[in-house]
Design an enzyme around this catalytic site. Structure first.
Site, mmCIF file in Angstrom:
data_model
loop_
_atom_site.group_PDB
_atom_site.id
_atom_site.type_symbol
_atom_site.label_atom_id
_atom_site.label_comp_id
_atom_site.label_asym_id
_atom_site.label_seq_id
_atom_site.Cartn_x
_atom_site.Cartn_y
_atom_site.Cartn_z
ATOM 1 N N ARG A 218 0.843 -1.203 0.000
ATOM 2 C CA ARG A 218 0.000 0.000 0.000
ATOM 3 C C ARG A 218 0.874 1.248 0.000
ATOM 4 N NH1 ARG A 218 -4.600 -0.111 4.433
ATOM 5 N NH2 ARG A 218 -5.337 1.689 3.244
ATOM 6 N N CYS B 278 -1.628 6.124 9.001
ATOM 7 C CA CYS B 278 -1.903 4.822 8.389
ATOM 8 C C CYS B 278 -3.010 5.052 7.361
ATOM 9 C CB CYS B 278 -2.301 3.797 9.457
ATOM 10 S SG CYS B 278 -3.617 4.375 10.562
#
Length: 268
Positions: free
Chosen positions: A175, A231
């Site tokens: 990611r 995050c």
């Protein structure tokens, strides 16, 4: 281990005293699972806190997928759990601290000093054959009062303007690299961020790795004076913040995280 961690055996010895226990189990893919598991069995006396109903507020244009909760409502909830200014609060989950760390961070952000994460989570409790209860405890009346620590957070505009900030991206490598993005509309990472995957902090059973390991892990960061973690939505970044806290390094949270950053980017 550090006093911000508590073992299952230590918690077992404290139950029934002034310690307040919060069950933070949650599953992003099945949002009713955490409360369902709580009803099936939890540590005696534990209250359930839900990531989206209790620990976040409604999603808006900006602010990410899990914006910070309404402080007044959360203060009332914590008081109803019997939390006082000097209570020991123990938080746990079954997800390598992902949701427990969010609760730990929120309590710290609201100025509460004595918050501990159950090392190894609910599985550590069952491993020592700790008692299990299916009843929800009755509400009490604590005197918890929020004292917001404004320097605990950093927002989108500050990240753009503060060139001295060291940014930690807590998501998995794929990611971070923009190779895949299963949740947010845009893949990639904030420019100049460093990737430290949050699951590295614990072993496969959810126990926090030794303090010496944590110290060595963060040695890769040259400047430790001005750090912020993010995050996807401000949840698992709290695990990295907790790890840094264990070794004496203070780090801020970007609450909206990548999901907030995306909201300012062109979609095409």
């Amino acid at each position: 281990m550090h006093s911000s961690l508590i073992s299952a055996a230590e918690l077992q010895a404290q139950l029934g005293k002034t310690t307040v226990v919060l069950d933070c189990r949650f599953n992003l893919m099945d949002k009713s699972q955490g409360e369902s598991l709580y009803r099936q069995g939890h540590i005696p006396g534990a209250y359930y806190v839900d990531l989206e109903h209790d620990l976040s507020s409604a999603v808006q244009t900006h602010g990410g997928r899990h914006p910070l909760p309404n402080i007044e409502q959360l203060q009332i909830k914590f008081r109803n759990f019997g939390i006082n200014q000097h209570s020991t609060v123990v938080v746990y989950d079954d997800s390598r601290m992902a949701y427990a760390a969010r609760t730990w961070w929120l309590l710290k952000y609201l100025g509460h000093e004595d918050v501990r994460i159950l090392n190894g989570g609910f599985n550590a409790w069952t491993a020592i054959h700790g008692a299990i209860d299916r009843r929800a405890p009755s509400f009490k009346q604590g005197n918890f009062k929020a004292n917001i620590q404004a320097n605990f957070i950093v927002e989108h505009d500050e990240i753009l303007s503060d060139k001295s900030l060291t940014l930690i991206d807590s998501r998995e490598s794929r990611r971070f690299q923009g190779l895949e993005e299963p949740i947010d509309p845009i893949a990639g990472h904030i420019p100049n961020a460093l990737n430290f995957f949050w699951q590295e902090i614990t072993d496969e059973k959810g126990f926090v790795k030794p303090t010496e390991w944590q110290k060595a892990y963060w040695e890769k960061i040259a400047d430790k004076e001005n750090i912020a973690a993010y995050c996807g939505s401000g949840v698992t970044a709290c695990v990295n913040i907790f790890s840094l806290y264990l070794v004496g390094i203070n780090a801020k949270l970007y609450p909206g995280s990548w999901s907030d950053w995306c909201s300012y980017l062109p979609k095409d």
